[in-house]
Design a protein around this motif. Sequence first.
Motif, PDB file in Angstrom:
ATOM      1  N   UNK A 443      -0.331 -30.936   6.058  1.00 48.09           N
ATOM      2  CA  UNK A 443      -0.744 -31.831   4.963  1.00 48.09           C
ATOM      3  C   UNK A 443       0.434 -32.662   4.471  1.00 48.09           C
ATOM      4  N   UNK A 444       1.589 -32.019   4.318  1.00 45.84           N
ATOM      5  CA  UNK A 444       2.790 -32.743   3.891  1.00 45.84           C
ATOM      6  C   UNK A 444       3.188 -33.789   4.942  1.00 45.84           C
ATOM      7  N   UNK A 445       3.156 -33.397   6.222  1.00 45.50           N
ATOM      8  CA  UNK A 445       3.500 -34.314   7.313  1.00 45.50           C
ATOM      9  C   UNK A 445       2.547 -35.513   7.323  1.00 45.50           C
ATOM     10  N   UNK A 446       1.247 -35.238   7.136  1.00 44.80           N
ATOM     11  CA  UNK A 446       0.259 -36.318   7.096  1.00 44.80           C
ATOM     12  C   UNK A 446       0.530 -37.292   5.963  1.00 44.80           C
ATOM     13  N   UNK A 447       0.867 -36.744   4.771  1.00 43.01           N
ATOM     14  CA  UNK A 447       1.172 -37.602   3.606  1.00 43.01           C
ATOM     15  C   UNK A 447       2.413 -38.455   3.863  1.00 43.01           C
ATOM     16  N   UNK A 448       3.474 -37.831   4.389  1.00 42.90           N
ATOM     17  CA  UNK A 448       4.715 -38.573   4.616  1.00 42.90           C
ATOM     18  C   UNK A 448       4.562 -39.615   5.735  1.00 42.90           C
ATOM     19  N   UNK A 449       3.683 -39.334   6.706  1.00 43.40           N
ATOM     20  CA  UNK A 449       3.512 -40.256   7.835  1.00 43.40           C
ATOM     21  C   UNK A 449       2.573 -41.416   7.500  1.00 43.40           C
ATOM     22  N   UNK A 450       1.484 -41.104   6.784  1.00 44.54           N
ATOM     23  CA  UNK A 450       0.426 -42.096   6.595  1.00 44.54           C
ATOM     24  C   UNK A 450       0.498 -42.874   5.288  1.00 44.54           C
ATOM     25  N   UNK A 451       1.042 -42.269   4.224  1.00 41.51           N
ATOM     26  CA  UNK A 451       1.041 -42.972   2.931  1.00 41.51           C
ATOM     27  C   UNK A 451       1.828 -44.282   2.963  1.00 41.51           C
ATOM     28  N   UNK A 452       2.976 -44.369   3.703  1.00 37.75           N
ATOM     29  CA  UNK A 452       3.658 -45.668   3.774  1.00 37.75           C
ATOM     30  C   UNK A 452       2.840 -46.733   4.510  1.00 37.75           C
ATOM     31  N   UNK A 468      12.109 -40.421   9.017  1.00 40.44           N
ATOM     32  CA  UNK A 468      12.759 -39.427   9.878  1.00 40.44           C
ATOM     33  C   UNK A 468      12.806 -38.036   9.260  1.00 40.44           C
ATOM     34  N   UNK A 469      12.591 -37.950   7.942  1.00 43.54           N
ATOM     35  CA  UNK A 469      12.615 -36.637   7.280  1.00 43.54           C
ATOM     36  C   UNK A 469      11.273 -35.919   7.355  1.00 43.54           C
ATOM     37  N   UNK A 470      10.276 -36.579   7.949  1.00 38.17           N
ATOM     38  CA  UNK A 470       8.932 -35.984   8.020  1.00 38.17           C
ATOM     39  C   UNK A 470       8.952 -34.635   8.726  1.00 38.17           C
ATOM     40  N   UNK A 471       9.527 -34.593   9.935  1.00 36.23           N
ATOM     41  CA  UNK A 471       9.553 -33.335  10.682  1.00 36.23           C
ATOM     42  C   UNK A 471      10.444 -32.298   9.993  1.00 36.23           C
ATOM     43  N   UNK A 472      11.489 -32.749   9.299  1.00 38.73           N
ATOM     44  CA  UNK A 472      12.404 -31.837   8.606  1.00 38.73           C
ATOM     45  C   UNK A 472      11.669 -31.121   7.475  1.00 38.73           C
ATOM     46  N   UNK A 473      11.038 -31.891   6.584  1.00 42.60           N
ATOM     47  CA  UNK A 473      10.340 -31.293   5.438  1.00 42.60           C
ATOM     48  C   UNK A 473       9.124 -30.491   5.888  1.00 42.60           C
ATOM     49  N   UNK A 474       8.387 -31.019   6.879  1.00 43.20           N
ATOM     50  CA  UNK A 474       7.209 -30.307   7.373  1.00 43.20           C
ATOM     51  C   UNK A 474       7.572 -28.950   7.965  1.00 43.20           C
ATOM     52  N   UNK A 475       8.628 -28.920   8.756  1.00 49.07           N
ATOM     53  CA  UNK A 475       9.099 -27.668   9.368  1.00 49.07           C
ATOM     54  C   UNK A 475       9.548 -26.671   8.302  1.00 49.07           C
ATOM     55  N   UNK A 476      10.305 -27.149   7.323  1.00 53.04           N
ATOM     56  CA  UNK A 476      10.814 -26.271   6.264  1.00 53.04           C
ATOM     57  C   UNK A 476       9.687 -25.683   5.428  1.00 53.04           C
TER      58      UNK A 476
END
Length: 495
Positions: A443-452, A468-476
């Motif tokens: 859900x976080x990855x989807x928000x960071x990828x699609x909202x912009x 570029x931080x999408x995979x970082x935050x999603x993984x964490x």
Amino acid sequence: MNLPIIDLVVFLSYMLAIVLFGASFYFKKRSSEDFITGGGKLPSWAIGMSIFATFVSSISFLALPGNAYLSNWNGFVFSLSIPIAAILAVKFFVPLYRGIKSPSAYYYLETRFGAWARTYASICYLLTQLARMGAIMYLLALPMNVLFGWSIPVIIVITGISVLIYAIMGGFEAVIWTDAIQGIILISGAVACLGIIFFSMPEGPGQVFAIASAHNKFSLGSFGFSFSEATFWVILIYGLFINLQNFGVDQNYVQRYLSAKTDKEAVKSTLLGSLLYVPVSLLFFFIGTALFAYYQALPDLLPVEFRGSEQADKVFPYFIVNGLPVGMTGLLIASIFAAGMSTISTSINSSATIILTDHFKKYLSPDLPEKAEMKVLVIASLVMGFLSIVIAIAFNGVTSALDAWWALSAIFSGGILGLFLLGFIGKNIRQKYAAIGVVLGVLLIGWMSLSPVILEEGATFRSPFHANLTIVFGTLVIFLVGFLLSALANRKKAR
């Protein structure tokens, strides 16, 4: 723009030779194990070159010089993370997968979290590969269309079918050996290209450094700590997470670990392939910087229509066609196609492997005879290949295929690394908490990828973070949620 007959002959001869060479492995006695891992008897240097070729795609060949031409060497910071990830890979991941002895990268997730984790990861992987192959074939066709007027759908179909022929007929052995040849051609072509640019400068090679330094072209980016910009630290952390994902949970790499004769050979090939990419990516950035200096010194050689910032990716192909000696142009175009074809052939073979091991044998027919396994592998390869051609054609007309690929890959693959690290590092992790972590992470990855993409600049719910931080935050999020919820539940049970 017409390609000189000699260059056309060089290019077409290469395409024909690589297809015939790959297809020649069909005449060797093959089993499903040979199709998947080459029988586990391939030399380490060839596997290493194949790993390198998997790193490099037509995106790298065109985008890295374009990036350096337009800005600086900030993107090279990604490559600086590779040695760190490679050391972790040879210490932990290579022994893990060679010990398990399953051809699937996702069998390990099943042993930790159950069948749902394996199925989830393998489906995400297949979707990622379809998007990846489609984007690469489209981006491969784009400069050829602009420079020569070749039809984009025709280029896509011919490239896709050419790769399918040798990937299916030759299996994994053909993929490895054609990758090795294509990697050598790619490096040779790039080195020759840089040398020609250097010695075409009016005042000699030193002028490249003088002009580049005056325009701050060697900068690695800001060393600030902003989360909304592509700083040195953001690119370094992004690179580390992406490369951990490549080495840890990417089927393309896991099959290569298993194709080596011994554990020691597997380690050597992994180090060779990954560390070779660092100087070669530097070479691509150098080409972009040298092109900037070249056209600053000789501005009349670059047409007006190629001078806008949105045309940066096309400057290198333009130079290949107009700035190289006859014959060399055909070799460089072959190098671009080599980069794309090696990545696509790898994806086709590994996707077919996942369809057989993680879906067909697991859910439909566990005790499949050898001949039936080969039939499934061939049909799966055909299906994935033709679907990727359709997706590549569908990319035609998209405003930015590269942006679309990045968004899709972040969503499809972003959750797998977090789940893998949760299983690899965590102890006594409960299945349901791992699943909760995956849901929240995706859900976080989807928000960071699609909202912009969906929301305008300054909108309330638009992600303020760099893509570029999408995979970082999603993984964490996946790792921390699964780890902390399991720890709390285990403590409560102990009381």
